[in-house]
Design an enzyme around this catalytic site. Structure first.
Site, mmCIF file in Angstrom:
data_model
loop_
_atom_site.group_PDB
_atom_site.id
_atom_site.type_symbol
_atom_site.label_atom_id
_atom_site.label_comp_id
_atom_site.label_asym_id
_atom_site.label_seq_id
_atom_site.Cartn_x
_atom_site.Cartn_y
_atom_site.Cartn_z
ATOM 1 C CB THR A 1 0.167 6.127 4.057
ATOM 2 O OG1 THR A 1 1.108 6.639 3.527
ATOM 3 C CG2 THR A 1 0.988 5.158 4.244
ATOM 4 C CG HIS B 1 -1.683 -1.296 1.814
ATOM 5 N ND1 HIS B 1 -3.270 -1.075 1.124
ATOM 6 C CD2 HIS B 1 -1.607 -1.896 2.063
ATOM 7 C CE1 HIS B 1 -3.293 -2.074 1.678
ATOM 8 N NE2 HIS B 1 -2.631 -3.158 2.369
ATOM 9 C CD GLU C 1 -0.946 1.485 4.323
ATOM 10 O OE1 GLU C 1 -0.597 2.323 2.913
ATOM 11 O OE2 GLU C 1 -2.091 0.973 4.275
ATOM 12 C CG ASP D 1 -3.046 1.867 -2.154
ATOM 13 O OD1 ASP D 1 -4.315 1.574 -2.408
ATOM 14 O OD2 ASP D 1 -2.626 1.495 -1.052
ATOM 15 C CG HIS E 1 -5.279 -1.123 -1.158
ATOM 16 N ND1 HIS E 1 -5.676 -0.871 -0.127
ATOM 17 C CD2 HIS E 1 -6.167 -2.220 -1.074
ATOM 18 C CE1 HIS E 1 -6.492 -0.883 0.219
ATOM 19 N NE2 HIS E 1 -7.376 -2.129 -0.264
#
Length: 818
Positions: free
Chosen positions: A49, A47, A119, A189, A179
């Protein structure tokens, strides 16, 4: 005393706990490892953020937010407090972090249960434009600028990922995903700048081999894969894509996510040859059996047209004799029936090694004296042997034995004999001309019987008013070749004809569930609806949804002036107003969905399909959607509403037209929400083009040498519904007099047709071999309001604008013969 009691209680409690601990420690448990188990972790999800470090901590750590297993900060982030980067562990790997949300990959859903999420602090800048109708992260109305990733971040990510993969053997290369891969409708992302190839070189994740990629690309450049095949390939790799055959929103999102991962230099959402090649190169490397299966389908689909050409009929009879399928009842073999009119018709004979044969039409032998030459064709007139209606054909004594003869008899075509019937329709002319004199705008009427046009007349004006609402100094006169917006007659002469063709080709079963052909038609009981339910208006939809305005009477969430969004709303957001088969409620929504169904099955836009596959083969050049976009001039069209869609200034909504509508579809849903092409409205035509389509129907599906659909399919569509014989499949029927306002009092029970809101009506009556087309511009008139607030177009108050009276007088002229 209280202290003594408390001390005693503590001693008892300690003793109980001690016994419990000793008990557990001494339980007779031994290890006996089973070979039947699996690892919890199957996926590694990357991912970004989209926010800085401090905001990321707040979102991922503080109570009430989301989470991930790890967070990797970014260098030069002012909100990061430390001098050197470090990996932050937020959730133990044996616990479930909340990072994936509603997600699917390789058939598994809700991946929080089976994944590790990382993340990475990275902040893109994204904006929607002012015209955005959807919040899709891959939509054409969104602009994103993605920054590069920090090299130190990626160094830490590679080390962490290698460690995770070493401890979780079920995370195969194709299960290292972004993601966007697992939730393409919601997320983009880690974006196109994420260094997937660098991770692959470090042994993390999947990538294709360049040589294989190039081989597929070269092949796909020669023949682009069917769009449905690309969808199936994406699904085979892992994406949650349903095969629909069209570039719908779910597929655009998935392709965009795929391109961000594997083709980051061209994120278009379009399935070009490079994208297809990358998908197949990945399947070839990681799922070889799936790649072989899909390539076998690709090869099979390269020659569909060749196969179709083998079965195309070039007439109502297009048969090789002796017939291949033979009955044990000898006198039913080598016989056919065909439609003709007295004194008309021809037959074509093509020798396939036959030298002679006996050909009988209506029991009379054709006088053929010369032997046939091999592979030669011969044409003979049938005008001395044909009669009105059904005729018989028999082929005997084909010689030499074992030889064959192909026989072709075209379907009847129209002839113009209107000059011979000028006086028969005087009462019709008097009615319409009097209405025009009293203020009715204009009309064109065509009547045809027994293969002849017996009436074609134009009345009044095609356009009387200027954009401001005042009368034109010189009105634009109506002509017999004026084009009309035929409104809901579109349902029959575009959508129904297309559906009948698709049924004839074996591509559609009207008794099958809708979701069989549109898998994304889901939720709220949609899986129980059949194609037939849409055709009979019993699916349960309300008469319409006014998508084009937020004040649509249903929900603001159904507002759309974007065709792609409207399609999605139709598929799974428009609510049912009642249960299935409760009662028939005439609904535009039904035919919007049927128009989409035609597109799914044909792989073409509805307009392209009917124009290329139906109208053009019949020689029709004046029947089309969006005519002004296809080179036609406004002056060729009958005008409709004077002040756009404003009902004389009483209505207002965004982007509303307020000028005289001429050559643009009047229907608001079709124009604003579906780009002018819809299954329920949008078609323009002339009476002469409609006459050809009327003869096509009276012929049972063929016209000349062109066969559009089978006669059996026509009968399936026009036969009466059990519960209401005023309806067939889509077609309205005269039935037993329930629809006199449309068909008049003289129509046979077999008559069928439709009406259109703009002022158009069609009647096809097989009993009398009759068709009537009355096209008016009744809505090109002032809007008036009575004392009760009822609003009505002045044109609809005239008998000509009410249909039934004109149709009655036409029948009287035809049946009385004078």
């Amino acid at each position: 005393m209280k202290k003594l009691i408390a001390s005693w209680q503590r001693s008892v409690l300690i003793s109980i706990l001690t016994v419990g601990i000793v008990s557990c420690a001494t339980m007779p448990i031994s290890d006996m490892p089973s070979k039947n188990f699996g690892h919890r972790v199957k996926f590694l999800v990357m991912h970004f953020t989209a926010i800085d470090y401090q905001k990321s901590v707040h979102a991922l750590v503080d109570e009430g937010g989301l989470s991930a297993h790890y967070l990797i900060p970014e260098s030069n982030d002012p909100s990061y407090p430390n001098d050197s980067l470090e990996i932050l562990k937020l959730v133990d790997e044996d616990k479930r972090a909340w990072h994936a949300g509603n997600s699917v990959w390789q058939g598994r859903s809700e991946l929080n249960d089976s994944s590790i999420g990382i993340e990475i602090v990275n902040v893109p800048e994204c904006h929607f434009d002012s015209e955005a109708q959807t919040t899709s992260e891959h939509g054409e109305n969104r602009l994103c600028v993605f920054p590069d990733y920090d090299p130190k971040q990626i160094e830490l990510l590679i080390a962490l990922s290698k460690d995770i993969l070493a401890r979780n053997p079920d995370i195969s290369p194709t299960r290292v995903v972004g993601h966007a891969d697992i939730a393409p409708a919601r997320k983009n992302d880690p974006g196109p700048r994420f260094p997937w190839f660098e991770l692959y070189q470090a042994g993390i994740g999947a990538w294709y081999d360049n040589d294989t990629f190039e081989q597929y690309w070269q092949r796909f450049n020669q023949y682009q894969p069917n769009f449905g095949l690309v969808q199936s390939a994406l699904r085979a790799y892992g994406y949650n894509v349903l095969e629909t055959g069209i570039r719908d929103e779910q597929t655009r999102n998935a392709i965009s996510a795929f391109q961000m991962h594997f083709l980051p230099w061209q994120v278009t959402g379009k399935a070009d040859s490079k994208t297809a090649a990358a998908i197949f190169a990945l399947l070839d490397k990681y799922f070889n059996k799936r790649a072989k299966t899909l390539m076998a389908r690709y090869i099979e689909e390269q020659v569909p047209q060749t196969k179709e050409n083998k079965v195309v009929k070039h007439g109502q009879v297009d048969e090789v004799f002796p017939m291949q399928q033979r009955s044990t009842r000898q006198l039913v073999n080598d016989r056919k029936r065909f439609k003709a009119y007295q004194g008309r018709g021809q037959i074509q004979l093509t020798s396939q090694s036959a030298a002679k044969a006996d050909i009988y039409v209506n029991g009379q032998k054709l006088n053929i004296t010369q032997p046939f030459a091999p592979d030669e064709s011969y044409e003979y007139s049938l005008k001395r042997r044909t009669r009105d209606g059904m005729n018989t054909l028999r082929v005997d004594n084909i010689l030499p034995q074992g030889s064959e003869l192909k026989v072709t008899i075209p379907s009847p075509v129209l002839v113009d004999n209107s000059a011979s019937y000028q006086n028969r329709f005087k009462q019709v002319d008097d009615l319409i001309e009097q209405d025009v004199k009293n203020g009715f705008p204009g009309a064109v009427l065509l009547v045809m019987q027994n293969g002849e046009i017996i009436k074609r007349s134009a009345y009044g004006d095609a356009r009387k008013y200027a954009d401001g609402g005042e009368l034109l100094p010189s009105a634009q006169k109506m002509r017999t070749d004026t084009l009309f917006d035929i409104a809901s007659n579109t349902k029959m002469f575009a959508t129904n004809l297309a559906l009948m063709k698709l049924v004839s080709e074996g591509k559609l079963d009207v008794n099958a569930p809708i979701e069989q052909y549109m898998p994304d038609y889901q939720g709220g009981g949609r899986d129980t609806r059949l194609v037939r339910d849409l055709l009979t208006h019993t699916a349960g939809y309300a008469p319409q949804v006014r998508f084009f305005t937020p004040d649509n009477g249903v929900s603001k969430s159904l507002y759309s002036q974007n065709p792609q969004r409207t399609d999605q709303l139709l598929l799974n957001r428009v609510p049912f107003a009642m249960g299935r088969n409760v009662k028939a409620v005439y609904s535009d929504t039904d035919y919007m969905l049927l128009g989409m169904l035609v597109e799914r099955l044909s792989g073409m836009g509805l307009d392209a399909y009917v124009e290329q596959q139906i109208y053009q083969p019949l020689g029709l050049t004046n029947t089309l959607f969006n005519p002004l976009l296809k080179g036609r001039a406004k002056a060729e069209f009958a005008a409709t509403e004077i002040q756009g869609n404003s009902r004389g200034g009483r209505v207002s909504f965004d982007n509303m037209r307020e000028y005289v509508l001429q050559g643009e579809v009047h229907d608001e849903k079709a124009f604003y929400s579906l780009g002018g092409v819809a299954g329920h409205a949008g078609l323009f035509s002339t009476v002469d083009d409609l006459a050809v389509l009327g003869q096509l129907l009276l012929n049972g599906g063929g016209y000349g040498q062109t066969q559009i659909f089978d006669e059996a399919v026509l009968q399936q569509f026009i036969k009466p519904e059990e519960r209401d014989d005023s309806y067939g499949l889509g077609w309205r029927r005269a039935g037993h007099g329930q629809s006199k306002w449309h068909f008049g009092p003289y129509a046979s029970a077999q008559a069928y047709g439709h009406t259109g809101w703009t002022g158009t009506v069609s009647v096809i009556d097989p009993k009398y071999d009759l068709a009537i087309f009355l096209l008016t511009n009744a809505r090109h008139s002032k809007v008036q309001e009575d004392d009760s607030g009822h609003v009505e177009f002045a044109g609809k108050t005239f008998e000509t604008g009410k249909y039934g009276s004109v149709i009655s007088l036409v029948y009287e002229a035809v049946l009385n013969g004078k």
